[in-house]
Structure formats: C-alpha cells, structure tokens
Design an enzyme around this catalytic site. Structure first.
Site, mmCIF file in Angstrom:
data_model
loop_
_atom_site.group_PDB
_atom_site.id
_atom_site.type_symbol
_atom_site.label_atom_id
_atom_site.label_comp_id
_atom_site.label_asym_id
_atom_site.label_seq_id
_atom_site.Cartn_x
_atom_site.Cartn_y
_atom_site.Cartn_z
ATOM 1 C CD1 TRP A 1 -0.007 -1.674 2.998
ATOM 2 C CD2 TRP A 1 0.830 0.387 3.248
ATOM 3 N NE1 TRP A 1 0.889 -1.711 4.056
ATOM 4 C CE2 TRP A 1 1.407 -0.459 4.229
ATOM 5 C CE3 TRP A 1 1.221 1.740 3.220
ATOM 6 C CZ2 TRP A 1 2.344 -0.004 5.155
ATOM 7 C CZ3 TRP A 1 2.153 2.184 4.143
ATOM 8 C CH2 TRP A 1 2.698 1.321 5.096
ATOM 9 C CE LYS B 1 -3.851 -9.357 -2.332
ATOM 10 N NZ LYS B 1 -3.899 -7.967 -1.945
ATOM 11 C CD GLU C 1 6.613 -12.775 9.768
ATOM 12 O OE1 GLU C 1 5.513 -13.254 10.078
ATOM 13 O OE2 GLU C 1 7.233 -11.934 10.447
ATOM 14 C CG LEU D 1 9.431 -26.258 -10.671
ATOM 15 C CD1 LEU D 1 9.578 -27.228 -11.833
ATOM 16 C CD2 LEU D 1 10.759 -25.507 -10.498
ATOM 17 C CD GLU E 1 12.612 -5.182 -5.858
ATOM 18 O OE1 GLU E 1 13.154 -4.679 -4.857
ATOM 19 O OE2 GLU E 1 13.208 -5.379 -6.922
ATOM 20 N N GLY F 1 15.671 -8.826 -1.101
ATOM 21 C CA GLY F 1 14.950 -9.365 -2.246
ATOM 22 C C GLY F 1 15.788 -10.097 -3.267
HETATM 23 P P1 NAD Z 1 2.656 -7.159 3.080
HETATM 24 O O1 NAD Z 1 3.664 -8.223 2.808
HETATM 25 O O2 NAD Z 1 1.830 -7.271 4.301
HETATM 26 O O3 NAD Z 1 1.630 -7.040 1.863
HETATM 27 C C1 NAD Z 1 2.052 -6.869 0.526
HETATM 28 C C2 NAD Z 1 1.040 -7.519 -0.417
HETATM 29 O O4 NAD Z 1 1.068 -8.938 -0.202
HETATM 30 C C3 NAD Z 1 -0.399 -7.079 -0.185
HETATM 31 O O5 NAD Z 1 -1.065 -6.972 -1.426
HETATM 32 C C4 NAD Z 1 -0.970 -8.235 0.625
HETATM 33 O O6 NAD Z 1 -2.371 -8.365 0.493
HETATM 34 C C5 NAD Z 1 -0.250 -9.428 0.008
HETATM 35 N N1 NAD Z 1 -0.151 -10.609 0.867
HETATM 36 C C6 NAD Z 1 -0.274 -10.691 2.223
HETATM 37 N N2 NAD Z 1 -0.139 -11.965 2.632
HETATM 38 C C7 NAD Z 1 0.087 -12.716 1.518
HETATM 39 C C8 NAD Z 1 0.330 -14.094 1.289
HETATM 40 N N3 NAD Z 1 0.355 -14.982 2.291
HETATM 41 N N4 NAD Z 1 0.541 -14.514 0.021
HETATM 42 C C9 NAD Z 1 0.545 -13.636 -1.007
HETATM 43 N N5 NAD Z 1 0.304 -12.303 -0.852
HETATM 44 C C10 NAD Z 1 0.090 -11.845 0.395
HETATM 45 O O7 NAD Z 1 3.488 -5.794 3.053
HETATM 46 P P2 NAD Z 1 2.986 -4.350 3.474
HETATM 47 O O8 NAD Z 1 3.047 -4.208 4.944
HETATM 48 O O9 NAD Z 1 1.729 -4.062 2.750
HETATM 49 O O10 NAD Z 1 4.148 -3.449 2.777
HETATM 50 C C11 NAD Z 1 5.238 -2.921 3.436
HETATM 51 C C12 NAD Z 1 6.519 -3.649 3.047
HETATM 52 O O11 NAD Z 1 6.754 -3.544 1.648
HETATM 53 C C13 NAD Z 1 7.730 -3.039 3.705
HETATM 54 O O12 NAD Z 1 8.542 -4.058 4.214
HETATM 55 C C14 NAD Z 1 8.447 -2.330 2.558
HETATM 56 O O13 NAD Z 1 9.827 -2.142 2.725
HETATM 57 C C15 NAD Z 1 8.128 -3.233 1.428
HETATM 58 N N6 NAD Z 1 8.335 -2.544 0.155
HETATM 59 C C16 NAD Z 1 9.413 -2.905 -0.603
HETATM 60 C C17 NAD Z 1 9.664 -2.254 -1.807
HETATM 61 C C18 NAD Z 1 10.843 -2.631 -2.656
HETATM 62 O O14 NAD Z 1 10.870 -2.255 -3.815
HETATM 63 N N7 NAD Z 1 11.798 -3.379 -2.138
HETATM 64 C C19 NAD Z 1 8.796 -1.253 -2.246
HETATM 65 C C20 NAD Z 1 7.712 -0.917 -1.439
HETATM 66 C C21 NAD Z 1 7.497 -1.579 -0.239
#
Ligand code: NAD
Length: 476
Positions: free
Chosen positions: A145, A169, A225, A238, A244, A453
C-alpha cells in the site's frame, strides 16, 4: 469500486466487501470486493485467453498502448492523485509526483520498445543460432500500500511490453487508484483480459495467485515475512519469482559534506510518505566532527514539518497509512525509549485533537544515541522515526551500515571521491546514491541484496526478467 477481470467490472462470488479507510479521518472512503479463489481462477482464464493475441502483436505496437495509457494517466493525474491521497494519506504533492512517475515508467518502456531484440550467435562450421525472447505467459503481481501507483508501473510496464498478460493484486487498504488506472489502460486500448486487477486478502487472493498453475511468474513487493511465504509456495509450484522486500537504508554523512543539502536530504529521505518507503533513510550515520551542527539543523527542520491531512497543499507529512501502522510505530518508539535504548530528541507522540480528528497521525521523531542493540538500527522501521548515530571513522560507518539483514539502498554525502569509492564498493546494497537518497528512475535497475529481495525492477533487466529465451540452431 469493483475488480476488473476480462475488461469488465466484477464483484466477489461470496458478496463480501473490504472497506477502504481514509487514514487522515478514519472514515470509510469506499469499498472493494473481497475476492475469492473463484475470481483468481476467472482472472487467470481471462489472462490466458488474451495471451496469444497480445503476445502476437509487435513490441512497438504494445509500446504504443503503454504510451497511450501514460497519456490518459497524465490527463487525469490530478483526479488520480486526489484518490491516492484519500486512500493512502500521502500529501497531495507527493501523490501528484507518484502518478506522474507512473506515466514516466510507461513512457520509458514505450520508448525502448523499438530497440528491443533477441540475439544472433555465429557458430562457425557448426552453424548459426538465433536467440528469441519470448513472454512467459500469465504473470502475477502483488503489491503493498505504500507506493501503489509507482509499484504498479514497475510491474506492468516491463511485463506487458514483453507480451505477457497479467493478474494484478493491489493492497486491500489502497486499491482504488490502481483500479482507476486499470480502467484508463483499457480506455487507452489495452485489450480486455490483458491486465486483470483483483482485490482481496493476501492470504486468499495473494496465495491463490502464487499457487495457481496458470501463472508462470510472481513478482511480489512487500514485507520480508510475507515474501518468505511467497517464495516457499512459488518454489513448490516451480514458478519464476521476483521479490522486492524491506530495507533499513543507511545514510552516511562525511565531515566534508554540504551540510545544508544533506540535512534536506535526510528530512526528505526519512519523512517523505510519512517514512513508509522501502528506500527511506532509516539510519543516519554522522561523522562526529559535524554531528552536533547537523543534528541541531536537522531538529530545526523536523520540528518545522507541517503534519496534517494530505489533501491540503500546506501539509509536508500526512498520517500513517492505517491504524496497524500507527500502533506498530508507537510501540517501537515506546519500547526504545522506555528501555533506555535511545534518547528522544523530538516527537514520539500520536497527534490528536483539532486537524487530526480520528486520523492516524504520528509526530516526526528523532532518536539520538541509540544503543548498539537498539531495534531502530537492526529492523525495518516503517514510519517517521530516525535514529542518529555518531561515527568516528569510515570503517565504523561501513560496518554499521552493513549490520542488518537488509540491503536495498544506501547513500553517502561527501565531496571526496575516495570516500565514494570505498562506500560504493563495500556497502551491501542494490543502489548507492551520492549526495541524494530515495530517487529511483525507470532506467536504473532497482532491487536489493541479502534479505531485501531477489531480482531487479526497472531498466532493461526488468524487461528481460519477463521473458525467456528460445534458441534456433541452424546447421547448413
Ligand atoms: P505485506 O507483505 O503485508 O503485503 C504486501 C502484499 O502482499 C499485499 O497486497 C498483501 O495483500 C499481500 N499478501 C499478504 N499476505 C500474503 C500471502 N500470504 N501470500 C501472497 N500475498 C500476500 O506488506 P505491506 O506491509 O503491505 O508493505 C510494506 C513492506 O513492503 C515493507 O517491508 C516495505 O519495505 C516493502 N516494500 C518494498 C519495496 C521494494 O521495492 N523493495 C517497495 C515498497 C514496499
């Protein structure tokens, strides 16, 4: 707002909805369908049906559709930014930049379309070989988000240009701008089924995508996580995978730096998007000779930041994106200060009262003298809290910069090329900025090392990662 599958608006099979909350007011802004595995399946089928025709078009033709989408997004950028601010909280100026940034990414990929090609290998008496770049098929993208519009651009730009079709998604708490852009893309000529946008909970829709046999690749951005879970599931099916994840970016300010410029860089680097950016400045390392001057100038600027509802253009920092994020940040700071693991220089409170109503506002926070075991120095802190550490020499700064499991970005502020060289070669990160932090452009490959990542967004690398090679070996 509804999901978009096969070019049509779709609601959830079980009739459930997810409210989208405005984090500046706590009010329900809209609702989106809580998707089920049925819609995941429908979206994959729509993408499969659209694949042959989309992949069969020339790359320049696909580039033109991206270009027209960018054009539509630019036309509507103010309206889209208003929605983005309302659902995510960021100040309207940042939202406008983000929407324009999306158009910029699509224009970059449209621009390189005509120059993309496979390869030719001359093999002497053995013959000749042509190496073709083919799309992978249906690709899945899952995003968080915090920067929903930019991240949508990073995923769909290279994937669609390469000829893939997609199931996309958004995060449940900020899906509205993504859905509006998906609709604009269709108006710009993207055929139905090429981009399917489904909303819902990560554990259902996200995991459903990762497990689905019809999806060839998952590109995931989010928490470390969750990324681990995605990797585990995708590995057993596979699938190609791109992750990221989080970061704890260090900013090193050397004694010869332009202090004014570096202070501005630290303020923007940490408090942009209320500190909820993967490449935010999450740890500040100051050479001890300039630490006092730097800290007092930083304090002055941080205390002058105007916090409030991002819909006003008089605001520098909006609320945190949700109640969970607010509670997490408040607990982290309380833990650090309460246990004597740092000294609170400013901030450290939830903001309430007139102007803040029921929003999720937290004050910009500076913490000095963090102890070596302070969690601000070792975990990813996703909010407006900056720990400040004094360092006696470069060796200490580099050792401390490398002391987390993350490695996305890092910056060094100096005029001394030997310092730049040392930091660039030794700090573990996917990008090192000199005299800036945070900026990511579409032409620059972007991604992490260590647990930040796998794989790269942007540039030619991203386009390549959405293709596979197929070789034709000719014997004469
Ligand atoms: P999140 O992992 O909780 O959610 C990210 C997405 O994954 C959401 O769409 C969520 O609905 C989905 N999701 C949740 N559980 C899932 C599962 N079991 N299987 C598949 N999809 C699932 O992360 P968040 O709290 O929304 O985002 C913050 C994190 O994103 C921070 O750690 C931030 O650093 C990272 N981030 C990284 C980058 C990058 O380019 N490296 C960019 C932006 C944000």
């Amino acid at each position: 707002m509804q999901m978009r599958i096969g070019g049509a608006e779709v609601s959830s099979a079980d009739g459930q909805w997810i409210p989208v909350i405005n984090p500046a007011t706590g009010e329900v802004l809209d609702k989106v369908p809580q998707g089920t595995l049925y819609e995941v399946d429908e979206a994959v089928h729509a993408a499969e049906n659209a694949f042959d025709a989309w992949a069969g078009r020339t790359v320049r033709d696909r580039g033109m559709v991206l270009f027209k989408t960018a054009e539509k997004v630019r036309e509507k950028h103010k309206d889209l930014a208003v929605v983005l601010t309302a659902e995510q909280g960021k100040p309207i100026r940042e939202a406008i930049d983000e929407v324009r940034g999306f158009a910029n990414i699509l224009e970059f990929y449209a621009g390189i379309a005509g120059a993309l090609h496979g390869d030719y290998l001359g093999l002497g008496p053995a013959g000749d070989c042509l190496v073709k770049r083919e799309p992978l098929g249906v690709c899945g993208a899952i995003i968080p988000w915090n920067m929903p519009v930019i991240l949508m651009g990073w995923k769909i730009g290279p994937a669609l240009l390469a000829g893939n079709t997609m199931v996309f998604k958004p995060a449940s708490s900020a899906p509205l701008t993504n859905l509006a852009i998906a609709s604009l893309a269709e108006q710009a000529g993207l055929p139905p089924g090429v981009l399917n946008t489904i909303t819902g909970r990560g554990e259902v829709v996200g995991e459903g995508m990762v497990r689905h046999r019809g999806i060839s690749k998952i590109s995931f951005t989010g928490d470390l996580e969750t990324g681990g879970r995605v990797r585990e599931l995708a590995g057993s099916h596979l699938k190609e995978i791109h992750l990221e994840l989080g970061s704890s970016d260090p900013m090193i300010v050397w004694k010869d730096a332009d202090i004014g410029k570096a202070v501005d860089g630290a303020v923007r680097g940490r408090f942009y998007n209320a500190g909820q950016t993967c490449t935010a400045v999450k740890r500040l390392y100051l050479h001890e000779e300039i630490a006092q001057d730097f800290t007092s100038r930083l304090l002055h600027k941080v205390e002058a930041l105007r916090v409030g509802n991002g819909s006003s253009d008089q605001v520098d920092m909006g609320p945190l994106a949700g109640k969970i994020q607010l509670e997490r940040i408040a607990a982290t700071v309380q833990n650090v200060i309460g246990r004597g693991r740092g000294t609170l220089l400013t901030g450290g409170t939830r903001l309430l009262g007139p102007g803040y109503e029921n929003g999720f506002f937290y004050s910009p926070t500076l913490v000095t003298d963090p102890t070596p075991d302070c969690q601000l120095l070792h975990t990813e802190v996703f909010g407006p809290v900056l720990p400040i550490v004094q360092v006696p020499d470069l060796e200490t700064a580099i050792t401390m910069a490398n002391s987390t499991r993350y490695g996305l970005g890092a910056s060094v502020w100096t005029r001394d090329l030997s310092i730049v060289r040392e930091v660039f070669s030794r700090v573990q990160a996917g990008i090192v900025w000199v005299n800036r932090h945070l900026t990511v452009l579409p032409e620059i490959p972007f991604g992490g090392v260590k647990e930040s990542g796998l794989g790269r967004e942007n540039g030619l690398q991203a386009w390549q990662s959405y293709t596979r090679t197929k070789s034709l070996f000719l014997t004469w």
